[in-house]
Every structure is written in structure tokens, then in C-alpha cells.
Design a protein around this motif. Sequence first.
Motif, mmCIF file in Angstrom:
data_model
loop_
_atom_site.group_PDB
_atom_site.id
_atom_site.type_symbol
_atom_site.label_atom_id
_atom_site.label_comp_id
_atom_site.label_asym_id
_atom_site.label_seq_id
_atom_site.Cartn_x
_atom_site.Cartn_y
_atom_site.Cartn_z
ATOM 1 N N ARG A 24 0.830 -1.189 0.000
ATOM 2 C CA ARG A 24 0.000 0.000 0.000
ATOM 3 C C ARG A 24 0.871 1.248 0.000
ATOM 4 N N ALA A 25 0.288 2.364 -0.417
ATOM 5 C CA ALA A 25 1.049 3.609 -0.507
ATOM 6 C C ALA A 25 1.625 3.991 0.848
ATOM 7 N N GLN A 26 0.884 3.706 1.922
ATOM 8 C CA GLN A 26 1.379 3.950 3.269
ATOM 9 C C GLN A 26 1.200 2.693 4.105
ATOM 10 N N LYS A 40 0.654 1.665 7.420
ATOM 11 C CA LYS A 40 0.249 2.221 8.712
ATOM 12 C C LYS A 40 0.145 1.170 9.805
ATOM 13 N N ASP A 42 -0.554 -4.061 6.983
ATOM 14 C CA ASP A 42 -0.157 -3.574 5.654
ATOM 15 C C ASP A 42 1.207 -4.141 5.269
ATOM 16 N N LEU A 54 7.823 3.689 3.662
ATOM 17 C CA LEU A 54 6.589 3.416 4.390
ATOM 18 C C LEU A 54 5.516 4.446 4.076
ATOM 19 N N GLY A 55 5.859 5.469 3.308
ATOM 20 C CA GLY A 55 4.937 6.546 2.991
ATOM 21 C C GLY A 55 5.047 7.686 3.983
ATOM 22 N N ALA A 56 4.594 8.869 3.556
ATOM 23 C CA ALA A 56 4.548 10.062 4.405
ATOM 24 C C ALA A 56 5.898 10.362 5.047
ATOM 25 N N GLN A 70 10.756 5.599 6.197
ATOM 26 C CA GLN A 70 11.265 4.422 5.497
ATOM 27 C C GLN A 70 11.962 3.488 6.474
ATOM 28 N N ARG A 88 0.887 3.537 12.950
ATOM 29 C CA ARG A 88 1.372 4.912 12.819
ATOM 30 C C ARG A 88 0.277 5.891 13.230
ATOM 31 N N ALA A 139 3.393 11.786 12.010
ATOM 32 C CA ALA A 139 4.559 11.786 11.126
ATOM 33 C C ALA A 139 5.744 11.075 11.766
ATOM 34 N N TRP A 189 4.215 6.495 16.771
ATOM 35 C CA TRP A 189 3.715 5.140 16.593
ATOM 36 C C TRP A 189 3.103 4.634 17.899
#
Length: 462
Positions: free
Chosen positions: A116-118, A120, A161, A263-265, A268, A426, A429, A432
Motif C-alpha cells: 500500500r502507498a502507506q 500504517k 499492511d 513506508l509513505g509520508a 522508510q 502509525r 509523522a 507510533w
Amino acid sequence: MTAPSLRSRALTLLSLSLLAGCASFHVEQQPEAAFVVLGEQGAPLARAITSGPACPSMSVDGKAVAMNVRAPLQAIPARPTGKPQPASSAVLTCELALPADAREVRVAGRSLPLPRAQAKRIVVIGDTGCRIKGKEIQDCNDEQAFPFARIAAVAAAFGPDLVVHVGDFHYREDPCPADHKGCAGSPSGYGWDAWNADFFQPARALLHAAPWVMVRGNHESCERAGQGWWRYLDPRPMLAHRTCDDPRDDGVGDYSDPYAVPLGAGAQLLVLDTANTSYKGFKEGDPRRAIYADTLRKAEALARNASYNIAVDHHPLYAFGATTEKSGAARLFGGDAGLLQAFGDVTPRYLPASVDMLLSGHVHLWEQVSFASDHPSQFVSGFSGTAEDLVPLPASVAPGLSPTPGAVVAHMSSWIDGFGFMTMERTGARDWLVKVWDRDGRARNSCTVSGSKSVCEVAQVK
């Protein structure tokens, strides 16, 4: 109507997986394993392992495509040196690099999970195999003594994810003793049969749940299960001198460069191969010190591409372990001595300045350590199947006691002699929510992470 528990969802997934394996209406032979592993820059790679003579059928977004052969149909060959290996089944390893925009991928008719794009929701497991070596014999046939299949099913029900395995997949190195009923019939050695019993078969539900990041442990060094590591798990191309088949090539096969998985946003993972380090430290002139220093320099370059970095390796740098002295007293030990030497040659922090968290395994427990000094939070998730460490860690340590030179401990938490898995959700930014789950899907601890600092609700899980 209440939502189903992790345990009930896990049992449903496990039942469906077993039913699928028993179905007789499929004409095409199902592969022994099919999954997605993420490589450099998070590039997804479909991987299939089959005992059939050809790669299984595959489709991407409804279009038939052919998988490439990674390793031919054969048993893993015995290395010219080392102890004799038992005969094992021949398997064929196939793969295909997937397009980043793929929406549906099927292997032998079965859908594979895509990134997935992120990311989470992340599951972190490690040290999952059943130990049979020398006098250390685990009851592999007993789900209570070796609960990895159950843990994998419960973790799959979490709906991750991404799955991160922090290393040591393979543990069935010696034959089960004839008088030990708990592991009777277990395969052994470094061939497919032991790999399948130790990892692929029990991990099936979780392999079907999400893409994986595979981290190499010391059990996957060339002298041990490195041949299977390169054939089955590593996401990079398998080159002629990197197979671990010939001990003369171990200087190549035992090492690989770090890589990043977005990991997105702005976050990494930095994946480091530390399989051949030495917990005793490197003697003068040992080439490994320079090799691992180079690994860290390359990781520093990768870290510049993200504002938030989580390093992932097998060997902890900032955690405690404990052993029992002959006197009966407990003795604490710290991070891997060889890596601290090599990484310390590059930076006194031991990891790049922008790395805020380190995920590791190796020590068979769950642990969290956060520091008042400028060091990353350390999480150890080595409690997912292999016989557990039993010597307890303290709820806190005396001032001045540190697992790593220069690091000042602020908070620590641990769980000794408990099997389970860790999750990361997540929440911001640089934030976690980390939870620790037991084999039955019950939350046993909860931690918050903000930047490089972390704190847990429970200091010692009972």
C-alpha cells in the motif's frame, strides 16, 4: 454485534487456509509457498516455491504473465565442507518483479497481497523456527512449545499492511533424537524440508496477509542456512557466487548492501544484513569490521532520502540480554560487540543521526529501551516461535549501566518467557503506537513512540 476478536479471526483464517490446501477441484498444482517480498525502494517481488516441474501460472491485472526461474528444480546441494546433510526434497523457486501500479496479482489462481502507498499497520516477528541443535531440543510437534503457526494466524488477523521478520527463520539443524517424542518425525538440515517445516508451512496465513520485509539473521549465514536464504527469501538477484553453495565464495555470499523500503509520508525502513557479525567482537585485522563499517556508510546515504528512518537488523545494538553465571547470579550483556566496533568507526551514535528506531531480534524475548541521550529507541521482537530466553531482565537499571557505550537509559520494558508478536500503528509523522500480543491475540503491553523516544505502560510483562 461486536467485532470479532483477533483470536477468532485468526482461527477462521487458519481454517480457510487448511481447507484451501485440501481442496481437490484445482487442476493446477498449488505451489508450496507463494508470497510477496519487498526489495530495494520497496519494489514488490512475487515469489513462488513449487515441487512441480515448471513455475506456476501467474496473472497481473487479469493478464497472463510468466514467472522467471530463480533457482532450478533441485535439492539444495551439500557444501563441500561441514557436517553431512540429510537428503531433502527438490523444489523450484520462481519470481517476477511486479509493476508498482499492479492492482491484482494471482499465482496458481490465488491472490497475493500487494503493498500500500502507506504502511500504517505493521507486524514485527522474529526468531520463529523450532530449535533442534545439540542438547537444545524443542518440542516442534507441540503447539504450546512451538506456537509459530498460531502466532502467524493471529498476526494475520490483525490485518497488517506489512510484515517485518527480523531474522532467524531456520532452526532445525540436527536430527531429532530417537528418544525425544516431542520432535519425532521432524526434518532436519538446511534443505527445503526443514525450511518448510520451520517457516513456510507455519507462516502460511501471514504470508497470505501482507507483503514482507525479510531480514537476514545469523542462522541464515552461509555456514548455516544461507543456501536457503538466497534461494527462497532474499529479494535481490541470486548471482552465481552468492548462493552459499561453495565455501570459497562465502566472502561474497555472507554480505549484502543495505536497502530502503518506503513506508509513505516521509518514513522508510533501512534494512541491514548483519548475518556474519561476532557478538564477541572482531580481532585486529578481521575484514568484517571494515565490511560492516561500509554497510553503515551506505545506510547513511540511504537515510538522507527520508525524514524519519527505522533501521532493521537482526542483532540489537541498544538492548540488554541476560545470562546466568555459575554462581547463579544474573549477568546483563549489551549490544552486539562486532557491530558496535564497526559502526562506531563511522559514528559514535552507531546509527545515522536521522534513525529514530531500531528493530531487531536475536535475543529470544521482547524488549524496549529508550534513552535520555541521543540514541534511537530499540525494540527487540525475537519471541515468535523459538524456545524463549528465561533469565529475567530488571524493570530498570542502575545509573551508569548501559547496553551501548555512551547511551543513557531512560525507560525499558521486557517480556521474558512469553511467545507472541509486536505491532506498530502509525499515529503521526514521527509517532507510533506499539503493542505486544501473546499467542492468543491478547494485548500484553502498549508503548508510545515519539521521534526517537518511547515509553511503555508495563515495565515487566508477567
